[in-house]
Scaffold this motif. Structure first.
Motif, PDB file in Angstrom:
ATOM      1  N   VAL A   1      81.693 105.308  52.102  1.00  0.00           N
ATOM      2  CA  VAL A   1      81.308 106.335  51.364  1.00  0.00           C
ATOM      3  C   VAL A   1      79.971 106.661  51.100  1.00  0.00           C
ATOM      4  O   VAL A   1      79.430 107.746  51.301  1.00  0.00           O
ATOM      5  CB  VAL A   1      81.831 106.326  49.652  1.00  0.00           C
ATOM      6  CG1 VAL A   1      81.312 107.279  48.735  1.00  0.00           C
ATOM      7  CG2 VAL A   1      83.430 105.862  49.655  1.00  0.00           C
ATOM      8  N   LEU A   2      79.051 105.558  50.650  1.00  0.00           N
ATOM      9  CA  LEU A   2      77.507 105.744  50.898  1.00  0.00           C
ATOM     10  C   LEU A   2      77.047 106.034  52.126  1.00  0.00           C
ATOM     11  O   LEU A   2      76.236 107.167  52.495  1.00  0.00           O
ATOM     12  CB  LEU A   2      76.920 104.631  50.506  1.00  0.00           C
ATOM     13  CG  LEU A   2      77.351 103.928  48.901  1.00  0.00           C
ATOM     14  CD1 LEU A   2      76.460 102.633  48.760  1.00  0.00           C
ATOM     15  CD2 LEU A   2      76.155 104.903  47.976  1.00  0.00           C
ATOM     16  N   ALA A   3      77.387 105.613  53.383  1.00  0.00           N
ATOM     17  CA  ALA A   3      77.080 106.032  54.525  1.00  0.00           C
ATOM     18  C   ALA A   3      77.312 107.562  54.931  1.00  0.00           C
ATOM     19  O   ALA A   3      76.476 108.316  55.308  1.00  0.00           O
ATOM     20  CB  ALA A   3      77.626 105.308  55.840  1.00  0.00           C
TER      21      ALA A   3
ATOM     22  N   PHE B   1      72.314  97.815  48.484  1.00  0.00           N
ATOM     23  CA  PHE B   1      72.612  97.481  47.031  1.00  0.00           C
ATOM     24  C   PHE B   1      74.293  97.324  46.784  1.00  0.00           C
ATOM     25  O   PHE B   1      74.462  96.534  45.792  1.00  0.00           O
ATOM     26  CB  PHE B   1      72.072  98.992  46.489  1.00  0.00           C
ATOM     27  CG  PHE B   1      70.884  98.566  46.024  1.00  0.00           C
ATOM     28  CD1 PHE B   1      70.352  97.950  45.135  1.00  0.00           C
ATOM     29  CD2 PHE B   1      69.840  99.590  46.773  1.00  0.00           C
ATOM     30  CE1 PHE B   1      68.998  97.705  44.843  1.00  0.00           C
ATOM     31  CE2 PHE B   1      68.475  99.442  46.404  1.00  0.00           C
ATOM     32  CZ  PHE B   1      68.101  98.657  45.418  1.00  0.00           C
ATOM     33  N   SER B   2      74.957  97.888  47.611  1.00  0.00           N
ATOM     34  CA  SER B   2      76.376  97.609  47.427  1.00  0.00           C
ATOM     35  C   SER B   2      76.808  96.275  47.593  1.00  0.00           C
ATOM     36  O   SER B   2      77.857  95.805  46.802  1.00  0.00           O
ATOM     37  CB  SER B   2      77.196  98.675  48.372  1.00  0.00           C
ATOM     38  OG  SER B   2      78.730  98.524  48.257  1.00  0.00           O
TER      39      SER B   2
ATOM     40  N   LEU C   1      76.062 103.328  43.912  1.00  0.00           N
ATOM     41  CA  LEU C   1      76.104 104.947  43.959  1.00  0.00           C
ATOM     42  C   LEU C   1      74.963 105.513  43.688  1.00  0.00           C
ATOM     43  O   LEU C   1      74.582 106.829  44.045  1.00  0.00           O
ATOM     44  CB  LEU C   1      77.210 105.352  43.548  1.00  0.00           C
ATOM     45  CG  LEU C   1      78.773 104.687  43.884  1.00  0.00           C
ATOM     46  CD1 LEU C   1      79.856 105.291  43.174  1.00  0.00           C
ATOM     47  CD2 LEU C   1      79.037 105.015  45.373  1.00  0.00           C
ATOM     48  N   ALA C   2      74.060 105.094  42.449  1.00  0.00           N
ATOM     49  CA  ALA C   2      72.860 105.808  42.154  1.00  0.00           C
ATOM     50  C   ALA C   2      71.798 105.501  42.951  1.00  0.00           C
ATOM     51  O   ALA C   2      70.729 106.079  42.661  1.00  0.00           O
ATOM     52  CB  ALA C   2      72.740 105.497  40.486  1.00  0.00           C
TER      53      ALA C   2
ATOM     54  N   ALA D   1      78.774  97.804  36.851  1.00  0.00           N
ATOM     55  CA  ALA D   1      77.611  97.252  37.811  1.00  0.00           C
ATOM     56  C   ALA D   1      78.004  97.431  39.300  1.00  0.00           C
ATOM     57  O   ALA D   1      77.311  97.607  40.205  1.00  0.00           O
ATOM     58  CB  ALA D   1      77.114  96.024  37.345  1.00  0.00           C
ATOM     59  N   ALA D   2      79.413  97.158  39.525  1.00  0.00           N
ATOM     60  CA  ALA D   2      80.062  96.936  40.641  1.00  0.00           C
ATOM     61  C   ALA D   2      80.219  98.632  41.354  1.00  0.00           C
ATOM     62  O   ALA D   2      79.877  98.699  42.490  1.00  0.00           O
ATOM     63  CB  ALA D   2      81.263  96.265  40.856  1.00  0.00           C
ATOM     64  N   LEU D   3      80.583  99.492  40.477  1.00  0.00           N
ATOM     65  CA  LEU D   3      80.884 100.578  40.887  1.00  0.00           C
ATOM     66  C   LEU D   3      79.712 101.733  40.781  1.00  0.00           C
ATOM     67  O   LEU D   3      79.748 102.486  41.899  1.00  0.00           O
ATOM     68  CB  LEU D   3      82.042 101.394  40.127  1.00  0.00           C
ATOM     69  CG  LEU D   3      83.490 100.678  40.207  1.00  0.00           C
ATOM     70  CD1 LEU D   3      84.518 101.312  39.398  1.00  0.00           C
ATOM     71  CD2 LEU D   3      83.933 100.695  41.839  1.00  0.00           C
ATOM     72  N   PHE D   4      78.820 101.866  39.747  1.00  0.00           N
ATOM     73  CA  PHE D   4      78.222 102.756  39.747  1.00  0.00           C
ATOM     74  C   PHE D   4      76.760 102.591  40.101  1.00  0.00           C
ATOM     75  O   PHE D   4      75.979 103.372  40.575  1.00  0.00           O
ATOM     76  CB  PHE D   4      78.391 103.331  38.304  1.00  0.00           C
ATOM     77  CG  PHE D   4      79.472 103.933  37.941  1.00  0.00           C
ATOM     78  CD1 PHE D   4      79.982 105.178  38.343  1.00  0.00           C
ATOM     79  CD2 PHE D   4      80.324 103.321  37.029  1.00  0.00           C
ATOM     80  CE1 PHE D   4      81.323 105.570  37.929  1.00  0.00           C
ATOM     81  CE2 PHE D   4      81.811 103.675  36.744  1.00  0.00           C
ATOM     82  CZ  PHE D   4      82.100 104.709  37.263  1.00  0.00           C
TER      83      PHE D   4
END
Length: 267
Positions: free
Chosen positions: A134-136, A80-81, A47-48, A41-44
């Motif tokens: 990473v998301l940014a 979300f992160s 990211l989705a 839940a924390a990692l993926f």
């Protein structure tokens, strides 16, 4: 698992606060890696979510409200992160370590209470911070989000969010009787933030009265600051208002942790 955590910290030769917290953080990272559900839940999940947000944003009249794809997708992805990699994960971590008597054992050693909480939170906070960066970058490069116009606002928003939701995770765990109930207890704030803090529906698209109420949610000032960092259109008064709301939530959360955090299992 509790034996590994306490033994690892006990073997740490350094006696400085930073050294003690690093030792605890390494032990916690090992335990977190063994909790597959929390780690997934924390990692993926965060990211989705940008791709889902992109589809939702495409169906809105963003230009009519003075927004761009980047101003919606990037803050939403970062939100979300913070919710999943930091808040939900730490709620579970604190509840699990309390029920395993890890926290109680750590208090009998050299570690102080703030060091225990900070050290246990460091892996999740580090994962959240890495994800936000990473998301940014990914949204800017892959989703044509564009570069931020006022990056300092986005940085301030993310840092405040990391501290605030780390503290809120400890608060929520305090009122949870088990690891399973901690996951349930985290849901109200998670869903309220998802649908009321501008992740799916920007404040500019909401009715004015509803937006005024939703802007008081914990995640809302973070989204406002990050979105203002991308658009560069956040006024001084709006910036101060978002900062005041975020700081207020952080102060209240820290006070609640000091007042109500439980170090032993709830029976």
């Amino acid at each position: 698992m509790s034996g590994i955590s306490t033994a690892t910290v006990a073997r740490a030769a350094t006696t400085t606060p930073a050294g003690r917290m690093r030792a605890l953080a390494r032990a916690e990272l090992t335990l977190l890696g063994r909790t597959k559900g929390t780690l997934f839940a924390a990692l993926f999940v965060p990211l989705a979510m940008p791709f889902s947000l992109r589809q939702v944003a495409d169906s809105m009249d963003l230009k009519g409200n003075g927004l761009s794809i980047g101003a919606v997708v990037v803050p939403g992805a970062i939100g979300f992160s913070l919710l999943f990699a930091v808040y939900s994960a730490l709620t579970t971590v604190f509840a699990a370590r309390r029920e395993e008597l890890v926290l109680k054992r750590l208090r009998t050693g050299e570690l102080r209470d703030p060091e225990i909480l900070a050290g246990a939170a460091l892996p999740s906070v580090a994962i959240g911070l890495t994800q936000c960066v990473v998301l940014a970058i990914a949204c800017t490069a892959l989703l044509d989000a564009g570069a931020p116009s006022a990056p300092h606002l986005a940085v301030i928003g993310v840092l405040l969010g990391l501290v605030m939701f780390g503290a809120l995770g400890a608060v929520t765990a305090s009122f949870s009787r088990s690891v399973e109930s901690a996951q349930v207890m985290a849901m109200p704030l998670t869903f309220a933030s998802m649908f009321g803090s501008g992740l799916f529906v920007p404040f500019e698209v909401m009715p004015d009265k509803l937006a005024s109420v939703c802007e008081l949610l914990p995640l809302s000032p973070v989204i406002t600051l990050v979105r203002g960092g991308w658009t560069g259109e956040l006024s001084g008064a709006e910036t101060l208002g978002a900062l005041a709301t975020a700081v207020a939530w952080t102060v209240v959360s820290v006070f609640a942790v000091r007042r109500w955090f439980r170090w032993e299992p709830r029976r």
